[in-house]
Structures are given as C-alpha cells and as structure tokens.
Motif scaffolding. Structure first.
Motif: not given
Length: 126
Positions: A1-22
C-alpha cells in the motif's frame, strides 16, 4: 500500500525552528520527486519546497528561501523539511507529495503529484 505520512508539526514561537518529516511506505521515495506544500483555509495550496528526481535539485518558494531546507534520508525512506526563522506567515497545514515523473522546478506545482500525505499542522504564535 502506497502511503505518505507527515510528522513534526507543532506550535512554536516566531524565530523558532521545526523539522517536518515525510515518510513513505510501499515505494522507494528516492525514485520520486517530493514536494512540500502548505495551505491556509480559504487560500490555494502553496509550493514551499521540493526535491527533484532526476537532477536532485532543490527548489524553494520565494517566501521561504534562505530559511527552509529540504533533504532526503534514503535509508529511512523519508524527506525532511528543516524550517528555521519561522514567522507568523508560516502558519499552515503542511503536506508532502510524491510523484515519479516530475522534473526540475515543476516540482513546486501541486497539480501533477499523484500521492499526498494527510498533512501536519504548523502554528507560529507568541
């Protein structure tokens, strides 16, 4: 089964960093162009970044150039989006998409993609 799953979203303050994954299952993501898109209610889906399949080129929307970086982890069958210097305007649901036949900067356009994830929410707030 073909599937893509994103993760890593969050609440952050301005100037902050996040890494999203697919993360992909059912196919080898390294053989596909992968795009990151974002959408705010009432607006069209916007191309954020993508990585091409033939030339391994990376492309960025004007609003994120110099702040975001897209890269592959072929061992993990995953594509990441490193986001630095986050701004209020980056608040959106972020989607990844994959397709085997998109080349070059066309990967920033959402229309041609065959496979999409369910999205992950990024909120920038103080």
């Amino acid at each position: 089964q073909v599937q893509l799953v994103e993760s890593g979203g969050n609440l952050v303050q301005p100037g902050g960093s996040l890494t999203l994954s697919c993360a992909a299952s059912g196919f080898r993501l390294k053989d596909y162009a992968v795009g990151w898109f974002r959408q705010v209610p009432g607006q069209e889906r916007e191309g954020v970044s993508c990585i091409s399949v033939m030339d391994a080129g990376t492309y960025y929307g004007d609003s994120v150039k110099g702040r975001f970086t897209v890269f592959r982890d072929n061992v993990a069958n995953t594509v990441h989006l490193q986001m630095n210097g986050l701004q209020f305007e980056d608040t959106a649901v972020y989607y990844c998409a994959a397709d085997p036949v998109i080349y070059g900067s066309d990967c920033l356009t959402p229309g041609p993609y065959d496979y999409w994830g369910q999205g992950t929410r990024v909120t920038i707030s103080s």
